[in-house]
Scaffold this active site. Sequence first.
Site, mmCIF file in Angstrom:
data_model
loop_
_atom_site.group_PDB
_atom_site.id
_atom_site.type_symbol
_atom_site.label_atom_id
_atom_site.label_comp_id
_atom_site.label_asym_id
_atom_site.label_seq_id
_atom_site.Cartn_x
_atom_site.Cartn_y
_atom_site.Cartn_z
ATOM 1 N N GLU A 147 40.093 34.638 50.515
ATOM 2 C CA GLU A 147 39.820 35.474 49.350
ATOM 3 C C GLU A 147 41.115 35.889 48.667
ATOM 4 O O GLU A 147 41.960 36.562 49.267
ATOM 5 C CB GLU A 147 39.010 36.715 49.734
ATOM 6 C CG GLU A 147 38.709 37.565 48.499
ATOM 7 C CD GLU A 147 37.707 38.679 48.737
ATOM 8 O OE1 GLU A 147 37.273 38.863 49.891
ATOM 9 O OE2 GLU A 147 37.372 39.363 47.753
ATOM 10 N N GLU A 241 29.645 42.773 45.103
ATOM 11 C CA GLU A 241 30.407 43.650 45.982
ATOM 12 C C GLU A 241 30.710 44.942 45.232
ATOM 13 O O GLU A 241 31.179 44.909 44.098
ATOM 14 C CB GLU A 241 31.709 42.935 46.357
ATOM 15 C CG GLU A 241 32.540 43.622 47.394
ATOM 16 C CD GLU A 241 33.741 42.761 47.789
ATOM 17 O OE1 GLU A 241 33.916 42.542 48.978
ATOM 18 O OE2 GLU A 241 34.486 42.326 46.900
HETATM 19 MN MN MN Z 1 35.975 40.759 47.295
#
Ligand code: MN
Length: 284
Positions: A147, A241
């Site tokens: 990520e 998220e």
């Molecule tokens: Mn994230």
Amino acid sequence: MNQLGLHAAVWVGDWSADSARKAIESTARAGYDLIEIPIPDPAAIDTARTARLLADNGLAAGCSLGLRWDADISSTDPDIVRGGRQLLASALDTTVRLGGDYLGGVLFSTLGKYPAPLTELGRANVVRELAGLAGDAADAGVTIGLEVVNRYESNVLNTAEQALELIADIGADNVVVHLDSYHMNIEEADFATPVASCGDRLGYVHIGESHRGYLGTGTIDFGQLFGALAAQGYGGPITFESFSSAVVHPELSNNLAVWRNLWEDSADLAAHAKAFLDRQLAAG
Ligand code: MN
């Protein structure tokens, strides 16, 4: 078709028996296909119980974590690197036991603000350790997602280009780029170029607003991002998220600098995000 995912932090701040049930049942009820389960302490997860709850609710699962200052493969201290290797091995084991096929997040460094740039030795350690992890993950049918996060949360990967370079050095087919609109908004020139640069190496996408609250109430150009994903035929998971002090995991929320409430009502937030993502995908 993309799996639509929801990060468990929308519902809960820990993974106790009650929290696991609440997060999984609520995510399924809100119409998502997948739940992303944060596993900062992988060995603490009751994997058998969680796997049963996932099956009962027809949900897929992905797992995510960031490393720690005492367990960090980008360190130059061999003991700290070893701690990071053990944490990643434990995370992979937990992912497999849950029946998940994706392990992502800040797997290459501590999730936090570094006081100095990444060193050459630190980067070499990252490449070696992630190559080892990727090999074990491939044997278990798990994809490793790196990520790309902003400069205050890692000094290893802040742009898609850096992730592609690192993945080329790792040299494993099951390592993919994980982009996040919240971080892209801080570090990238726009939302389309990184998606195009990644091409088939893009394997997971986080959707977060510029302030990590309700989608559409910040400054992110979601039209541009979803247009780029559609143009490329991206078929991987798209996971919403969001973090609020209404739902708090003390360590994670502090590392992410969650200092104020952006929402209070988890169910309303999840339903709003699902409708927003459906609209963006239909328009893309
Ligand atoms: Mn994230």
